[in-house]
Design a protein around this motif. Structure first.
Motif, PDB file in Angstrom:
ATOM      1  N   GLU A  64       0.857  -1.188   0.000  1.00  0.00           N
ATOM      2  CA  GLU A  64       0.000   0.000   0.000  1.00  0.00           C
ATOM      3  C   GLU A  64       0.887   1.228   0.000  1.00  0.00           C
ATOM      4  O   GLU A  64       1.939   1.243   0.634  1.00  0.00           O
ATOM      5  N   THR A  67       1.949   2.569   3.429  1.00  0.00           N
ATOM      6  CA  THR A  67       3.013   1.860   4.128  1.00  0.00           C
ATOM      7  C   THR A  67       4.364   2.099   3.465  1.00  0.00           C
ATOM      8  O   THR A  67       5.385   2.249   4.134  1.00  0.00           O
TER       9      THR A  67
ATOM     10  N   LEU B  58       9.486  -6.559  -3.049  1.00  0.00           N
ATOM     11  CA  LEU B  58      10.117  -5.342  -2.546  1.00  0.00           C
ATOM     12  C   LEU B  58      11.324  -5.810  -1.737  1.00  0.00           C
ATOM     13  O   LEU B  58      11.199  -6.686  -0.872  1.00  0.00           O
ATOM     14  N   ILE B  94      14.522  -9.633   1.264  1.00  0.00           N
ATOM     15  CA  ILE B  94      13.114  -9.484   0.871  1.00  0.00           C
ATOM     16  C   ILE B  94      12.313  -8.878   2.010  1.00  0.00           C
ATOM     17  O   ILE B  94      12.408  -9.309   3.159  1.00  0.00           O
ATOM     18  N   ILE B  95      11.541  -7.845   1.658  1.00  0.00           N
ATOM     19  CA  ILE B  95      10.667  -7.181   2.626  1.00  0.00           C
ATOM     20  C   ILE B  95       9.245  -7.699   2.415  1.00  0.00           C
ATOM     21  O   ILE B  95       8.778  -7.810   1.276  1.00  0.00           O
ATOM     22  N   THR B  96       8.591  -8.039   3.513  1.00  0.00           N
ATOM     23  CA  THR B  96       7.166  -8.355   3.448  1.00  0.00           C
ATOM     24  C   THR B  96       6.438  -7.158   4.041  1.00  0.00           C
ATOM     25  O   THR B  96       6.452  -6.940   5.253  1.00  0.00           O
ATOM     26  N   LEU B  97       5.868  -6.350   3.155  1.00  0.00           N
ATOM     27  CA  LEU B  97       5.202  -5.125   3.577  1.00  0.00           C
ATOM     28  C   LEU B  97       3.725  -5.426   3.794  1.00  0.00           C
ATOM     29  O   LEU B  97       2.992  -5.658   2.843  1.00  0.00           O
ATOM     30  N   ARG B  98       3.331  -5.441   5.054  1.00  0.00           N
ATOM     31  CA  ARG B  98       1.932  -5.747   5.371  1.00  0.00           C
ATOM     32  C   ARG B  98       1.167  -4.430   5.541  1.00  0.00           C
ATOM     33  O   ARG B  98       1.649  -3.377   5.149  1.00  0.00           O
ATOM     34  N   GLY B  99      -0.017  -4.515   6.118  1.00  0.00           N
ATOM     35  CA  GLY B  99      -0.886  -3.345   6.214  1.00  0.00           C
ATOM     36  C   GLY B  99      -0.229  -2.136   6.861  1.00  0.00           C
ATOM     37  O   GLY B  99      -0.467  -1.000   6.476  1.00  0.00           O
ATOM     38  N   SER B 100       0.591  -2.384   7.866  1.00  0.00           N
ATOM     39  CA  SER B 100       1.268  -1.272   8.521  1.00  0.00           C
ATOM     40  C   SER B 100       2.749  -1.601   8.631  1.00  0.00           C
ATOM     41  O   SER B 100       3.161  -2.757   8.503  1.00  0.00           O
ATOM     42  N   LEU B 101       3.530  -0.564   8.892  1.00  0.00           N
ATOM     43  CA  LEU B 101       4.970  -0.771   9.009  1.00  0.00           C
ATOM     44  C   LEU B 101       5.297  -1.639  10.226  1.00  0.00           C
ATOM     45  O   LEU B 101       6.230  -2.444  10.197  1.00  0.00           O
ATOM     46  N   SER B 104       5.323  -5.117   9.298  1.00  0.00           N
ATOM     47  CA  SER B 104       6.161  -5.476   8.155  1.00  0.00           C
ATOM     48  C   SER B 104       7.492  -6.045   8.607  1.00  0.00           C
ATOM     49  O   SER B 104       8.018  -5.696   9.664  1.00  0.00           O
TER      50      SER B 104
END
Lengths: 77, 153
Positions: A64, A67, B58, B94-101, B104
Motif C-alpha cells: 500500500e 506503508t 520489494l 526481501i521485505i514483506t510489507l503488510r498493512g502497517s509498518l 512489516s
C-alpha cells in the motif's frame, strides 16, 4: 518411503554421491552428517518450508502506498 | 571470505536483469528477474520476475536497516556465483510489507546475494539460528532508522 535402520557411525549412500551418516543419537535427537556434491543443497526442512512460505507471502502482497511512504520516511532526512 | 559487514550496495540507480539459475524457494521455475532501484538515495529496490509478471518483491538493503547485520558468505555460494572479489557482491533482503509498518518484516535469514559483475544471484539460507526470516522493521528515529539485527525468540 524407504525405511532403514542404522546405528551410530553407520551410513547410507544415495545415488553414488550423497552420504548420510548417523553421527550421534541422544534421546529423541539424531545428529546426521551429510556429504554431498556442492550443487546438492541440504536444508532443514522446516526452515526451507518457512522460507518458501515467506517468499510466497512477500510476492503476493502489493504494497500500500501509505506503508511504502512510511518506510521511505525512515530513510529520508 | 571476510564478513559482509561493509555497505555493499552502491549509491547509483540501477536497473538490470539478474539470473537466479535455481529460482527462489517457492518459485523454483523463475530465474530471470529485473532488479530496479529507482531512487539510489533510498535503500530499496524491486525484484520483478520476467517470467511471471504477477511476481514482484520489494527488497531492501539489510545493512541500512540493521546496523549489526553481518554474515559469512558460504564458500559454496561464493563458488556458485563465481565471486572473486567482495566488491562484486550485492546483498538485498526481501521485505514483506503488510498493512502497517509495524507488521512489516524483512527476511534476514535468507538474503539475496548477487554478483553484480556477472548479474547472477541466489537466495542464500544462512545457518545462523539468531537470524529471523521475519525480522520486524521497527522504527528508532534516534538511531537514524537503524537498529540491531534481531535475535529470534
Amino acid at each position: 518411503m524407504l525405511v532403514l535402520s542404522r546405528k551410530k557411525g553407520e551410513s547410507i549412500i544415495i545415488a553414488d554421491q550423497i552420504e548420510v551418516t548417523v553421527v550421534a543419537v541422544e534421546g529423541d535427537t539424531v545428529r546426521l552428517g551429510i556429504r554431498a556434491p556442492r550443487e546438492v543443497e541440504v536444508h532443514r526442512k522446516e526452515i526451507y518450508a518457512a522460507i518458501q512460505e515467506s517468499n510466497k507471502e512477500a510476492a503476493s502482497l502489493s504494497p500500500e502506498k501509505k506503508t511504502l511512504d512510511e518506510l521511505t520516511k525512515l530513510f529520508k532526512k | 571470505m571476510a564478513s559482509l559487514d561493509v555497505q555493499s550496495n552502491s549509491g547509483q540507480s540501477f536497473k538490470h536483469e539478474i539470473r537466479f539459475e535455481k529460482g527462489l524457494p517457492g518459485f523454483p521455475d523463475l530465474s530471470a528477474f529485473i532488479l530496479e532501484q529507482s531512487d539510489p538515495s533510498l535503500p530499496f529496490a524491486t525484484l520483478q520476475s520476467l517470467e511471471d509478471t504477477n511476481i514482484s518483491f520489494l527488497i531492501g538493503d539489510p545493512f541500512a536497516f540493521f546496523r549489526e547485520y553481518e554474515f559469512d558468505l558460504p564458500p559454496d555460494v561464493e563458488a556458485e556465483l563465481e565471486i572473486k572479489d567482495i566488491q562484486e557482491v550485492m546483498v538485498w533482503a526481501i521485505i514483506t510489507l503488510r498493512g502497517s509498518l509495524a507488521e512489516s518484516t524483512m527476511n534476514l535469514k535468507a538474503p539475496l546475494v548477487m554478483n553484480k559483475v556477472r548479474m547472477c544471484g541466489k537466495q542464500v539460507i544462512l545457518d545462523d539460528s539468531r537470524l529471523s526470516l521475519r525480522q520486524q522493521i521497527l522504527i528508532n528515529p534516534e538511531d537514524g532508522g537503524k537498529q540491531d539485527a534481531g535475535i529470534e525468540p
